[in-house]
Design a protein around this motif. Structure first.
Motif, PDB file in Angstrom:
ATOM      1  N   PRO A  12       1.050  -1.514   0.379  1.00  0.00           N
ATOM      2  CA  PRO A  12       0.216  -0.212   0.379  1.00  0.00           C
ATOM      3  C   PRO A  12       1.242   1.360   0.074  1.00  0.00           C
ATOM      4  O   PRO A  12       2.085   1.170   0.614  1.00  0.00           O
ATOM      5  CB  PRO A  12      -0.736  -0.164   1.206  1.00  0.00           C
ATOM      6  N   ALA A  13       0.302   2.388  -0.411  1.00  0.00           N
ATOM      7  CA  ALA A  13       1.048   2.990  -0.914  1.00  0.00           C
ATOM      8  C   ALA A  13       1.220   4.194   0.478  1.00  0.00           C
ATOM      9  O   ALA A  13       2.418   4.867   0.553  1.00  0.00           O
ATOM     10  CB  ALA A  13       0.398   4.455  -2.021  1.00  0.00           C
ATOM     11  N   SER A  14       0.413   4.083   1.047  1.00  0.00           N
ATOM     12  CA  SER A  14       0.118   4.898   2.231  1.00  0.00           C
ATOM     13  C   SER A  14       1.492   4.163   3.575  1.00  0.00           C
ATOM     14  O   SER A  14       1.779   5.340   4.131  1.00  0.00           O
ATOM     15  CB  SER A  14      -0.753   4.006   3.009  1.00  0.00           C
ATOM     16  N   LEU A  15       0.957   2.471   2.864  1.00  0.00           N
ATOM     17  CA  LEU A  15       2.533   2.217   4.610  1.00  0.00           C
ATOM     18  C   LEU A  15       3.898   2.409   3.659  1.00  0.00           C
ATOM     19  O   LEU A  15       4.490   2.523   4.717  1.00  0.00           O
ATOM     20  CB  LEU A  15       2.222   0.789   4.331  1.00  0.00           C
ATOM     21  N   ALA A  16       4.168   2.596   2.276  1.00  0.00           N
ATOM     22  CA  ALA A  16       5.439   2.934   2.133  1.00  0.00           C
ATOM     23  C   ALA A  16       5.664   4.313   2.134  1.00  0.00           C
ATOM     24  O   ALA A  16       6.717   4.774   2.811  1.00  0.00           O
ATOM     25  CB  ALA A  16       5.485   2.688   0.027  1.00  0.00           C
ATOM     26  N   ASN A  17       4.706   5.206   2.104  1.00  0.00           N
ATOM     27  CA  ASN A  17       5.423   6.708   2.384  1.00  0.00           C
ATOM     28  C   ASN A  17       5.747   6.678   3.532  1.00  0.00           C
ATOM     29  O   ASN A  17       5.322   8.090   3.747  1.00  0.00           O
ATOM     30  CB  ASN A  17       4.053   7.237   2.010  1.00  0.00           C
ATOM     31  N   ALA A  18       4.686   6.230   4.855  1.00  0.00           N
ATOM     32  CA  ALA A  18       4.470   6.156   6.271  1.00  0.00           C
ATOM     33  C   ALA A  18       6.150   6.010   6.971  1.00  0.00           C
ATOM     34  O   ALA A  18       6.572   6.210   7.422  1.00  0.00           O
ATOM     35  CB  ALA A  18       3.296   5.229   6.420  1.00  0.00           C
ATOM     36  N   MET A  19       6.411   4.249   6.074  1.00  0.00           N
ATOM     37  CA  MET A  19       7.526   3.615   6.101  1.00  0.00           C
ATOM     38  C   MET A  19       9.063   5.127   5.886  1.00  0.00           C
ATOM     39  O   MET A  19      10.012   6.128   6.632  1.00  0.00           O
ATOM     40  CB  MET A  19       7.993   3.269   5.386  1.00  0.00           C
ATOM     41  N   LEU A  69      15.997  -5.167   2.002  1.00  0.00           N
ATOM     42  CA  LEU A  69      14.682  -5.616   1.112  1.00  0.00           C
ATOM     43  C   LEU A  69      14.277  -3.366   1.574  1.00  0.00           C
ATOM     44  O   LEU A  69      13.336  -3.302   1.257  1.00  0.00           O
ATOM     45  CB  LEU A  69      14.468  -5.881   2.321  1.00  0.00           C
ATOM     46  N   PRO A  70      14.433  -2.794   2.801  1.00  0.00           N
ATOM     47  CA  PRO A  70      14.237  -1.628   2.779  1.00  0.00           C
ATOM     48  C   PRO A  70      14.838  -0.551   1.743  1.00  0.00           C
ATOM     49  O   PRO A  70      13.665  -0.048   1.594  1.00  0.00           O
ATOM     50  CB  PRO A  70      14.125  -1.370   4.205  1.00  0.00           C
ATOM     51  N   LEU A  71      15.991  -0.780   1.887  1.00  0.00           N
ATOM     52  CA  LEU A  71      16.145   0.445   0.507  1.00  0.00           C
ATOM     53  C   LEU A  71      16.143  -0.271  -0.727  1.00  0.00           C
ATOM     54  O   LEU A  71      15.693   1.233  -1.263  1.00  0.00           O
ATOM     55  CB  LEU A  71      17.738  -0.437   0.408  1.00  0.00           C
ATOM     56  N   PHE A  72      15.582  -1.704  -1.215  1.00  0.00           N
ATOM     57  CA  PHE A  72      14.618  -1.833  -2.585  1.00  0.00           C
ATOM     58  C   PHE A  72      13.371  -1.556  -2.549  1.00  0.00           C
ATOM     59  O   PHE A  72      12.919  -0.385  -3.270  1.00  0.00           O
ATOM     60  CB  PHE A  72      15.145  -3.439  -2.470  1.00  0.00           C
ATOM     61  N   ILE A  73      12.585  -1.257  -1.392  1.00  0.00           N
ATOM     62  CA  ILE A  73      11.286  -1.141  -1.514  1.00  0.00           C
ATOM     63  C   ILE A  73      10.949   0.672  -1.723  1.00  0.00           C
ATOM     64  O   ILE A  73      10.531   0.967  -2.000  1.00  0.00           O
ATOM     65  CB  ILE A  73      10.311  -1.645   0.058  1.00  0.00           C
ATOM     66  N   VAL A  74      11.567   0.695  -0.462  1.00  0.00           N
ATOM     67  CA  VAL A  74      12.277   2.549  -0.550  1.00  0.00           C
ATOM     68  C   VAL A  74      12.367   3.321  -1.823  1.00  0.00           C
ATOM     69  O   VAL A  74      11.858   4.466  -2.492  1.00  0.00           O
ATOM     70  CB  VAL A  74      12.314   3.834   0.873  1.00  0.00           C
ATOM     71  N   THR A  75      13.618   2.476  -2.124  1.00  0.00           N
ATOM     72  CA  THR A  75      13.627   3.294  -4.010  1.00  0.00           C
ATOM     73  C   THR A  75      12.782   3.397  -4.294  1.00  0.00           C
ATOM     74  O   THR A  75      12.538   4.020  -5.504  1.00  0.00           O
ATOM     75  CB  THR A  75      15.070   3.037  -3.973  1.00  0.00           C
ATOM     76  N   MET A  76      11.940   1.834  -5.017  1.00  0.00           N
ATOM     77  CA  MET A  76      10.479   1.922  -5.834  1.00  0.00           C
ATOM     78  C   MET A  76      10.417   2.327  -5.552  1.00  0.00           C
ATOM     79  O   MET A  76       9.454   2.902  -6.221  1.00  0.00           O
ATOM     80  CB  MET A  76      10.720  -0.151  -5.707  1.00  0.00           C
ATOM     81  N   ALA A  77       9.661   2.919  -4.727  1.00  0.00           N
ATOM     82  CA  ALA A  77       8.339   3.385  -3.975  1.00  0.00           C
ATOM     83  C   ALA A  77       8.177   4.925  -4.205  1.00  0.00           C
ATOM     84  O   ALA A  77       7.541   5.717  -4.887  1.00  0.00           O
ATOM     85  CB  ALA A  77       7.644   2.661  -2.662  1.00  0.00           C
ATOM     86  N   SER A  78       8.999   5.062  -4.154  1.00  0.00           N
ATOM     87  CA  SER A  78       9.830   6.959  -3.772  1.00  0.00           C
ATOM     88  C   SER A  78      10.862   7.947  -5.104  1.00  0.00           C
ATOM     89  O   SER A  78      10.538   8.158  -5.504  1.00  0.00           O
ATOM     90  CB  SER A  78      10.149   6.948  -2.636  1.00  0.00           C
ATOM     91  N   GLN A  79      10.886   6.146  -6.084  1.00  0.00           N
ATOM     92  CA  GLN A  79      12.109   6.878  -6.748  1.00  0.00           C
ATOM     93  C   GLN A  79      11.745   6.012  -8.224  1.00  0.00           C
ATOM     94  O   GLN A  79      11.052   7.147  -9.453  1.00  0.00           O
ATOM     95  CB  GLN A  79      13.724   6.897  -6.727  1.00  0.00           C
ATOM     96  N   ASN A  80      11.837   5.360  -8.429  1.00  0.00           N
ATOM     97  CA  ASN A  80      12.109   4.448  -9.735  1.00  0.00           C
ATOM     98  C   ASN A  80      10.774   4.299 -10.615  1.00  0.00           C
ATOM     99  O   ASN A  80      10.221   4.988 -11.278  1.00  0.00           O
ATOM    100  CB  ASN A  80      12.014   2.781  -9.216  1.00  0.00           C
TER     101      ASN A  80
END
Length: 397
Positions: free
Chosen positions: A123-130, A222-233
């Motif tokens: 969920p975008a809300s959780l990725a953004n909250a992280m 794993l967190p680096l992958f998620i945060v980079t994919m969600a907020s950059q890629n």
């Protein structure tokens, strides 16, 4: 050749502006993140240089190949994640192993659609909250700086405010210039420090032997992958499409993953598709003809390579600067990202509680079993969201 016929002074100017803004606005965050996970000054200088060269080369190669303005950047949210993770068991070698694993995930995400879809299911809300939880502590640095070094910190903050009112993109570079001027007029530089600056114009290539651990994968990769994919890629692809380009997302993800893997062996954490600077290269300011704007991304890539070659000098300057002021500039650079992620995190009422849990656990900085708070925050928020959805589903039955 058609490529050189597409060259223009307008795209050149925009490309140089992109390189300066992209580098100056976030290099302090990158250095802070790399050092936080155990890199020495020499290793951090090498990482900064290789990251800058890698994102420059990838922007040049991908833009020439696709003929679209593919702007590439280092993962600023990823660097912020590292800054809050702190040192890990095994030191920098384990962090480098995690960087390599993260790069492999980028490559797989581009080639294997199920992994890309799995990332999109978060969920975008959780990725953004992280992301907001990761950035919170860093964004408090300017406030702390004012309490510790009132006059210089206030000068930097006021400069950031005034320049930002003139043009948003000028804010962080202006704050950086203010820091340099403060240093020039107030800091007493020893002969040893002068020698350090003189001998550090070009950073040495320091290869790091990686170590691969489960805690490194879960806590960093794993967190680096998620945060980079969600907020950059993903936003990077969206911005290109918003400007009427049709990029092949998978190919670009894999390509930046390959360049990330190469830089990882020298301590670089990750490069990715840019978001803000992508808009600069893709809009009409780069060139009225959309088919000629790719030169802005090419010039920005060349600029990144040149800036990377003097990263040793930049790192040496940072090493003799008051740490709290460097952190203040880094924090100012992340305020925009924090506000955007926080707004997105709490915009959906149905996911607001889960987002709050994710934000708070992540921001707490807790570490269990060598795994950073970003992972636990996302896990905790996901559990709350799952329970909430199950209860709501039962009520509707």
């Amino acid at each position: 050749m058609t490529v050189f016929r597409d060259f223009s002074l307008q795209s050149t100017f925009m490309g140089l502006l992109v390189a300066f803004v992209g580098f100056a606005s976030s290099f302090a965050v990158v250095l802070q993140g790399i050092k936080a996970v155990g890199a020495s000054d020499t290793q951090a200088a090498t990482a900064l240089m290789v990251l800058s060269i890698a994102m420059g080369l990838s922007a040049v190669v991908l833009s020439l190949y696709t003929k679209i303005p593919v702007s590439v950047a280092w993962s600023t949210p990823g660097a912020a994640l590292l800054a809050t993770s702190g040192s890990i068991p095994g030191g920098f070698a384990v962090a480098v192993g995690a960087f390599i694993l993260c790069a492999v995930l980028f490559i797989i995400a581009g080639m294997w659609k199920p992994l890309e879809r799995a990332v999109n299911l978060i969920p975008a809300s959780l990725a953004n909250a992280m992301l907001a939880g990761i950035l919170l502590g860093l964004c408090l640095a300017p406030v702390k700086a004012v309490s510790i070094s009132p006059l210089p910190a206030l000068i930097i903050v006021v400069t950031w405010i005034v320049a930002g009112r003139i043009h948003k993109l000028l804010a962080v570079p202006a704050a950086l210039v203010a820091l340099i001027l403060i240093m020039a007029f107030t800091l007493e530089v020893s002969e040893q420090s002068k020698d350090l600056l003189f001998n550090s114009v070009v950073a040495p290539f320091t290869l790091v032997t990686p170590e691969f651990t489960l805690s490194g994968f879960i806590g960093i990769a794993l967190p680096l992958f998620i945060v980079t994919m969600a907020s950059q890629n993903v936003p990077g692809i969206a911005i290109l499409r918003a400007h009427n380009y049709e990029p092949k997302a998978g190919a670009l993800f894999s390509a930046t993953g390959i360049f990330s893997a190469c830089s990882a062996f020298f301590g670089g954490h990750a490069i990715n598709l840019a978001a803000i600077t992508a808009a600069m290269c893709a809009n009409e300011d780069a060139h009225p003809d959309k088919h000629r704007r790719y030169w802005a991304a090419i010039i920005s890539g060349i600029g990144y390579i040149l800036l990377g070659l003097i990263s040793g000098l930049i790192t040496a300057f940072v090493s003799i600067s008051p740490g709290i002021l460097i952190e203040a500039v880094a924090g100012l650079a992340l305020i925009g990202a924090f506000s955007n992620s926080a707004l997105s995190a709490f915009s959906d009422p149905d996911k607001r509680e889960a987002a709050a849990v994710t934000f708070l656990v992540t921001a707490s900085g807790v570490t269990f079993f060598g795994v950073s708070g970003a992972f636990w925050g996302l896990l905790a928020g996901g559990i709350i969201l799952l329970i909430t959805q199950l209860i709501q589903k039962k009520k509707t039955v």
